[in-house]
Scaffold this motif. Structure first.
Motif, short mmCIF file in Angstrom:
data_model
loop_
_atom_site.label_atom_id
_atom_site.label_comp_id
_atom_site.label_asym_id
_atom_site.label_seq_id
_atom_site.Cartn_x
_atom_site.Cartn_y
_atom_site.Cartn_z
N ILE B 156 0.81 -1.22 0.00
CA ILE B 156 0.00 0.00 0.00
C ILE B 156 0.85 1.27 0.00
O ILE B 156 0.42 2.29 -0.56
N MET B 157 2.05 1.24 0.55
CA MET B 157 2.84 2.47 0.65
C MET B 157 3.12 3.10 -0.71
O MET B 157 3.21 4.33 -0.83
N HIS B 158 3.26 2.26 -1.74
CA HIS B 158 3.56 2.82 -3.07
C HIS B 158 2.38 3.59 -3.65
O HIS B 158 2.52 4.28 -4.65
N HIS B 159 1.19 3.46 -3.02
CA HIS B 159 0.05 4.26 -3.49
C HIS B 159 0.05 5.66 -2.84
O HIS B 159 -0.81 6.48 -3.17
N LEU B 160 0.97 5.90 -1.93
CA LEU B 160 1.07 7.24 -1.32
C LEU B 160 2.12 8.05 -2.06
O LEU B 160 3.25 7.59 -2.24
N ARG B 161 1.73 9.25 -2.49
CA ARG B 161 2.72 10.16 -3.06
C ARG B 161 3.49 10.81 -1.92
O ARG B 161 3.02 10.85 -0.78
N ASP B 162 4.64 11.39 -2.26
CA ASP B 162 5.39 12.10 -1.23
C ASP B 162 4.56 13.25 -0.67
O ASP B 162 4.64 13.57 0.51
N ASP B 163 3.71 13.85 -1.55
CA ASP B 163 2.82 14.94 -1.11
C ASP B 163 1.82 14.49 -0.05
O ASP B 163 1.27 15.31 0.68
N ARG B 198 9.48 2.04 -13.92
CA ARG B 198 9.01 3.32 -14.45
C ARG B 198 7.77 3.08 -15.30
O ARG B 198 6.78 3.81 -15.22
N GLY B 199 7.83 2.02 -16.12
CA GLY B 199 6.68 1.68 -16.96
C GLY B 199 5.45 1.37 -16.11
O GLY B 199 4.35 1.85 -16.39
N LEU B 200 5.65 0.60 -15.07
CA LEU B 200 4.55 0.24 -14.17
C LEU B 200 3.92 1.50 -13.57
O LEU B 200 2.70 1.67 -13.57
N ALA B 201 4.78 2.37 -13.08
CA ALA B 201 4.28 3.59 -12.44
C ALA B 201 3.49 4.45 -13.43
O ALA B 201 2.43 4.97 -13.10
N GLU B 202 4.01 4.53 -14.65
CA GLU B 202 3.33 5.36 -15.66
C GLU B 202 1.95 4.81 -15.99
O GLU B 202 0.97 5.55 -16.05
N VAL B 203 1.89 3.50 -16.23
CA VAL B 203 0.61 2.88 -16.58
C VAL B 203 -0.39 3.08 -15.43
O VAL B 203 -1.55 3.42 -15.64
N SER B 204 0.09 2.88 -14.23
CA SER B 204 -0.76 2.99 -13.07
C SER B 204 -1.28 4.43 -12.91
O SER B 204 -2.48 4.65 -12.72
N GLU B 205 -0.37 5.38 -13.00
CA GLU B 205 -0.76 6.80 -12.87
C GLU B 205 -1.76 7.19 -13.95
O GLU B 205 -2.72 7.90 -13.69
N ARG B 206 -1.54 6.71 -15.17
CA ARG B 206 -2.44 7.04 -16.27
C ARG B 206 -3.85 6.53 -15.96
O ARG B 206 -4.83 7.14 -16.35
N GLY B 207 -3.94 5.41 -15.26
CA GLY B 207 -5.24 4.86 -14.90
C GLY B 207 -5.80 5.48 -13.64
O GLY B 207 -6.85 5.07 -13.16
N GLY B 208 -5.09 6.44 -13.06
CA GLY B 208 -5.62 7.14 -11.90
C GLY B 208 -5.23 6.53 -10.57
O GLY B 208 -5.76 6.92 -9.52
N ILE B 209 -4.33 5.55 -10.57
CA ILE B 209 -3.87 4.96 -9.31
C ILE B 209 -2.43 5.41 -9.07
O ILE B 209 -1.54 5.04 -9.81
N PRO B 210 -2.21 6.23 -8.03
CA PRO B 210 -0.85 6.69 -7.75
C PRO B 210 0.07 5.49 -7.53
O PRO B 210 -0.34 4.49 -6.94
N ASN B 211 1.31 5.61 -8.03
CA ASN B 211 2.25 4.53 -7.85
C ASN B 211 3.66 5.08 -7.76
O ASN B 211 4.18 5.63 -8.72
#
Lengths: 289, 262
Positions: B156-163, B198-211
């Motif tokens: 779950i921690m990877h769904h938290l942004r630094d912000d 990086r690819g995983l994070a991009e795909v996830s962010e594009r779908g609206g799930i912070p990663n």
């Protein structure tokens, strides 16, 4: 492969299981239905029907297909053949054949193979939780049977079906029942009282989850009618949506259709009162009867 | 948050798909497949994470004597949920499950049951509002905050942004727990295959799930002020493999660790 003891599902699902396995083996090798069909001197349509569990299997066809699919382990071949043979055997419900239309047979069959039965009931108490008096009142009220004997057999059939919930390794029943179904005094106050008490008892069963969808929830996406979603222990089998009509039933297993019904089911589960409040709500309805 | 929306992907349902579940919808499956394109081993990774959680809970019950758990980011019930692992060893164990997906809440309530001597509670809340978790009456009803609690933050921690201030969130939660409590935490990392992550994070962010994958150093900081137990912060399969079934091979793209609050 899933367990397939004789009390774990009748022919329909056994066929679905064997069919699903054949489909996986074929597609893993990148073979087309046509190529498989050529190998057993049949049509691509036949392969399609075999893989969907819609027809029985002949030993020879099955052996030839397993050979084509490079299944070489003799144990695996033997197991698959045994499973297919079992799929050709009748289930317990055959005894009730004359009061059990074919479309409902298939349901009983699937239901007994399911590991999770989710159901929404708008008008009735869920079949697996009905008392015999309630069933009798429903059967008589619907004028489904003429003779007393037929009514009796139908009631016994329903009761036989209910042993599902108390067998070894029972499936889980997760039912959402509309408040309307709980307030309608089917069979009169006494019968309904007994039925509500039975439901309160059922909430104590470890494998039964009951949620009441109260009038206060207002309009909801399942108002169009009752339905069930069956899930099977074998991951290769799709969920099956069951819709009962007056003279027939529909079985939906296409992904798009199942998705729609699953969405509706999830929506009403979110709207319904949580399961830990069910006994209290049933008690209140009982008091107000 | 109370409304069910299946038109957009949701983390718990994406995980469900990877774990072979069927409680997911087209948007979830599309994202799961898109991520699998970036990280072909994703299913094994998710299973490795699940296996780590099992070993962690086993450690807490069997070796640290913990009998109560706060599991945030429960996910759709699958094999080996926290209470099942804990209650097998100590039937009196109590668990509060927290997730922000209403489907997780209804499924958990309907499908998870406690041993007679133990207790379970379910809360619909978001890790980004830790007070809403701690203030939920179910926490006080189920857990004795005067006694040690295992705080489980797996996947779950990877769904938290630094912000979102993950450090502040951890501090808020840990402040509420008694000395002797433990933090179980996993965090995905770019350290082993930066491009895939990086690819995983991009795909996830594009779908609206912070990663947000994080480095070893950034992950280690989550444990500051706590005592990491052996073997420290390590790739998931390396954490006490003796406590669980044999691991599948392959790389791990996440760190995991357990630490004790003084």
């Amino acid at each position: 492969m899933a367990e397939f003891g004789s009390d774990r599902g009748g022919p329909t699902v056994q066929r679905m299981l064997v069919g699903a396995k054949l489909r996986r083996l074929r597609t893993d090798l990148g073979l087309t239905r046509e190529q498989a069909a050529d190998h057993i001197r049949a049509s691509a349509w036949k392969i399609h029907r075999l893989e969907n569990g819609q027809v029985g299997f002949k030993d020879r066809d099955l052996r030839d297909l397993l050979d084509l699919y490079q299944v070489e382990d003799p144990q695996e071949v033997a197991d698959t053949l045994a499973m297919a043979r079992e799929a050709n055997h009748p289930g317990w419900w055959q005894h009730y054949g004359d009061v059990l239309p074919a479309w409902f047979r298939a349901y009983v069959d699937l239901e007994s193979a399911a590991s999770l039965i989710r159901t929404y009931e708008g008008q009735f108490v869920p079949g697996l939780l009905q008392t015999d008096d309630y069933i009798r009142a429903v059967v008589q009220g619907a004028h489904l049977e003429r003779s007393g004997e037929e009514v009796g057999r139908r009631v016994r059939l329903r009761m036989a079906r209910q042993t599902l919930l108390t067998r070894e390794q029972p499936p889980r029943l997760w039912a959402v029942v509309d408040e309307a179904a709980l307030r309608r005094p089917v069979g009169g106050r006494e019968v309904m009282r007994g039925q509500l008490e039975r439901l309160i008892d059922a909430t104590k069963l470890a494998n039964v989850t009951l949620q009441v969808l109260p009038f206060a929830a207002g309009a909801h996406p399942a108002m169009v009618g009752s339905f069930s979603i069956l899930r099977f222990p074998d991951q290769e089998l799709p969920d099956v949506v069951y819709l009962e009509h007056l003279t027939s039933a529909s079985y939906l297993s296409k992904t798009e259709e199942v998705d729609r019904y699953l969405h509706v089911m999830e929506s009403i589960c979110v709207r319904a009162a949580p399961p830990d409040r069910t006994a209290e709500l049933l008690g209140r309805i009982l008091d107000e009867l | 948050m109370n409304e069910l929306n299946t038109d957009v992907p949701q983390s718990a349902r994406v995980y469900d798909y990877w774990l072979g579940g069927k409680d997911n919808f087209p948007a979830d499956r599309a994202m799961a497949e898109a991520i699998a394109q970036q990280v072909p081993s994703i299913r094994a990774q998710v299973r490795a994470q699940r296996a780590f959680m099992g070993r962690a809970v086993r450690f807490l019950v069997a070796e640290a004597g913990v009998r109560q758990f706060l599991d945030i980011g429960t996910g759709i019930p699958s094999a080996g949920n926290v209470h099942e692992v804990a209650q097998e060893l100590a039937p009196e164990s109590r668990v509060v499950y927290v997730d922000n997906d209403p489907i997780v809440l209804t499924h958990s309530r309907a499908l998870l049951s406690s041993t007679p001597g133990g207790q379970l509670a379910f809360i619909l809340a978001d890790l980004r509002q830790p007070e809403s978790i701690l203030d939920d009456p179910a926490v006080a009803r189920t857990l004795d905050l005067g006694q040690p609690v295992g705080l489980v933050l797996v996947g779950i921690m990877h769904h938290l942004r630094d912000d979102d201030d993950p450090q502040g969130i951890l501090a808020t939660l840990l402040d509420a727990l008694a000395p002797g409590s433990y933090l179980v935490l996993t965090q995905s990392t770019p350290d082993f295959d930066p491009e895939a992550m990086r690819g995983l994070a991009e795909v996830s962010e594009r779908g609206g799930i912070p990663n947000v994958p994080r480095s070893f150093a950034d992950t280690e900081r989550f444990f500051s002020g706590l005592e990491l137990v052996e073997p420290g912060l390590v790739p998931l399969p390396d954490w006490r493999p003796d406590l669980g079934p044999a691991q599948e091979g392959g790389q791990s793209y996440a760190y995991g660790g357990i630490a004790r609050k003084r």
